[in-house]
Design an enzyme around this catalytic site. Structure first.
Site, short mmCIF file in Angstrom:
data_model
loop_
_atom_site.label_atom_id
_atom_site.label_comp_id
_atom_site.label_asym_id
_atom_site.label_seq_id
_atom_site.Cartn_x
_atom_site.Cartn_y
_atom_site.Cartn_z
N TYR A 32 46.19 43.28 43.28
CA TYR A 32 47.64 42.34 43.17
C TYR A 32 48.02 42.08 41.27
O TYR A 32 48.29 40.72 42.38
CB TYR A 32 48.12 41.63 44.13
CG TYR A 32 48.87 42.13 44.82
CD1 TYR A 32 49.88 42.79 45.22
CD2 TYR A 32 49.98 41.20 44.90
CE1 TYR A 32 51.30 43.46 45.77
CE2 TYR A 32 51.41 41.16 44.81
CZ TYR A 32 51.85 42.73 46.08
OH TYR A 32 52.81 42.93 46.30
N HIS A 37 46.51 37.02 36.34
CA HIS A 37 45.58 38.27 34.94
C HIS A 37 45.82 38.97 33.35
O HIS A 37 44.62 39.26 33.03
CB HIS A 37 45.86 39.61 36.65
CG HIS A 37 45.52 39.06 37.95
ND1 HIS A 37 46.27 39.26 38.63
CD2 HIS A 37 44.18 38.31 38.21
CE1 HIS A 37 45.66 38.85 40.20
NE2 HIS A 37 44.81 38.43 39.90
N LYS A 149 42.59 28.10 37.16
CA LYS A 149 43.79 27.74 38.72
C LYS A 149 42.60 27.79 39.88
O LYS A 149 42.40 26.79 40.03
CB LYS A 149 44.23 28.92 38.69
CG LYS A 149 44.73 28.11 40.26
CD LYS A 149 46.43 28.77 40.37
CE LYS A 149 45.94 30.03 41.40
NZ LYS A 149 45.38 30.52 42.95
N GLN A 153 35.89 27.70 41.29
CA GLN A 153 34.77 28.63 40.69
C GLN A 153 34.40 28.65 39.55
O GLN A 153 33.46 29.24 39.24
CB GLN A 153 36.19 29.70 41.30
CG GLN A 153 35.60 31.02 40.64
CD GLN A 153 36.70 32.45 40.97
OE1 GLN A 153 36.29 32.78 42.64
NE2 GLN A 153 37.47 32.78 40.78
N VAL A 176 48.20 29.90 33.64
CA VAL A 176 49.55 30.85 33.87
C VAL A 176 50.22 30.63 34.53
O VAL A 176 50.41 30.42 36.25
CB VAL A 176 48.97 31.96 33.40
CG1 VAL A 176 50.46 32.87 33.54
CG2 VAL A 176 48.39 32.32 32.72
N SER A 185 49.80 33.16 41.49
CA SER A 185 49.06 34.02 42.60
C SER A 185 49.31 35.10 42.90
O SER A 185 50.42 34.74 43.43
CB SER A 185 47.88 32.39 43.51
OG SER A 185 47.84 32.97 44.68
O1 PAF Z 1 39.23 34.49 41.61
C1 PAF Z 1 38.91 35.78 42.11
O2 PAF Z 1 39.99 36.75 42.01
C2 PAF Z 1 37.77 36.22 43.20
O3 PAF Z 1 37.77 34.94 43.54
C3 PAF Z 1 36.51 36.81 41.96
C4 PAF Z 1 36.13 36.30 40.79
C5 PAF Z 1 37.16 38.37 41.42
C6 PAF Z 1 35.46 37.15 42.91
O4 PAF Z 1 36.01 38.10 43.82
#
Ligand code: PAF
Length: 287
Positions: A32, A37, A149, A153, A176, A185
């Protein structure tokens, strides 16, 4: 642009590229796709010779009451967007191949996974670290790009790569934002018009905190009070956390004496949103 669904085919192509001396750049996503991205992909493209993007909604990083089933998916649209930034391979594995019967090995980045989102989403970072390890073993990248963001992670993945001697570089990409400040998001699509307006409080409260620091207000409690009173001005928003943390260790911070992470998570309706910024005392005005 090639679409690959098979793990073995992806591994064979990665081996071939490596034999030919090609640098593999990688952006893992859950699809999505949005401009955020695409920005990661453009950066990744400039860091390698070939670019792989994975699209995989990873079931093991969602809690039982979370949005795995309704997470937005649109492969056709994602493929068009990936093509527009000249991705070489879109890797779209299936859940049954990633987690076949008998699967039982996970990766746990013990301490960094505990606070912030780890507290309200138990097991989430184990799911992330596990799938990212698997994706690294399949795509065999030299460099991978992740968005800031998801600050925690990124910290978890950097630590994992270091601790497990994984032979690749991890690059963080700045958040962004939409023109009005909302951090991009895939989950923003859940927001109604009214909710989207309320959601702006997250980026607004980061700006409030930055302004306080500029005015040399460096006391954590004072900053968090201003942040939470803006966020929680009515019950249209339910705060999960607003915390000040060391950006590397994620230890709690009470006074902004060096660059400090301000991380926020909040529910607007049923949608959980996160945002963050770094508060830097060097930006305080000097009289
Ligand atoms: O940030 C994300 O979209 C997810 O957590 C990832 C890093 C692709 C792992 O599923």
């Amino acid at each position: 642009m090639k679409l690959i669904k098979s793990i073995e085919e992806m591994q064979k192509l990665a081996d071939l590229w490596r034999r030919d001396g090609k640098e593999i750049a990688f952006v893992p996503t859950m699809g999505y796709l949005h401009e955020g991205h695409l920005a990661l992909m453009r950066t990744a493209k400039s860091e390698g010779d070939v670019l792989v993007v994975s699209i995989f909604v990873n079931p093991i990083q969602f809690g039982p009451k979370e949005d795995y089933a309704r997470y937005p998916r649109d492969l056709e649209r994602d493929l068009r967007l990936a093509e527009s930034v000249e991705v070489d391979v879109v890797f779209v594995p299936e859940v049954k191949d990633m987690y076949p019967e008998g699967f039982q090995t996970t990766v746990d980045v013990a301490e960094l996974s505990k606070p912030l989102c780890g507290k309200s989403r138990p097991g989430h970072f184990r799911g992330v670290a596990t799938v990212v390890t698997k994706l690294f073993n399949i795509v065999k990248p030299h460099v991978a790009v992740f968005g800031e963001k998801d600050f925690q992670q990124l910290a978890v993945i950097k630590r994992m790569v270091k601790d497990l001697n994984m032979d690749l570089r991890i690059i963080g990409h700045p958040i962004v934002r939409e023109p009005d400040g909302l951090a991009m998001s895939s989950r923003n699509v859940y927001l109604s018009k009214e909710e989207r307006y309320v959601a702006l409080r997250l980026s607004q409260s980061l700006a409030i905190a930055k302004n306080l620091v500029k005015q040399s207000i460096l006391d954590g409690a004072e900053i968090l009070k201003a942040v939470t009173s803006h966020l929680c001005q009515d019950n249209a928003l339910r705060l999960d956390y607003a915390e000040l943390r060391d950006p590397d260790t994620l230890d709690e911070v009470s006074v902004i004496s060096k660059p400090t992470l301000l991380a926020i998570a909040a529910f607007v309706g049923n949608t959980r949103l996160i945002d963050n910024c770094i508060l830097n005392p060097a930006e305080a005005y000097t009289a």
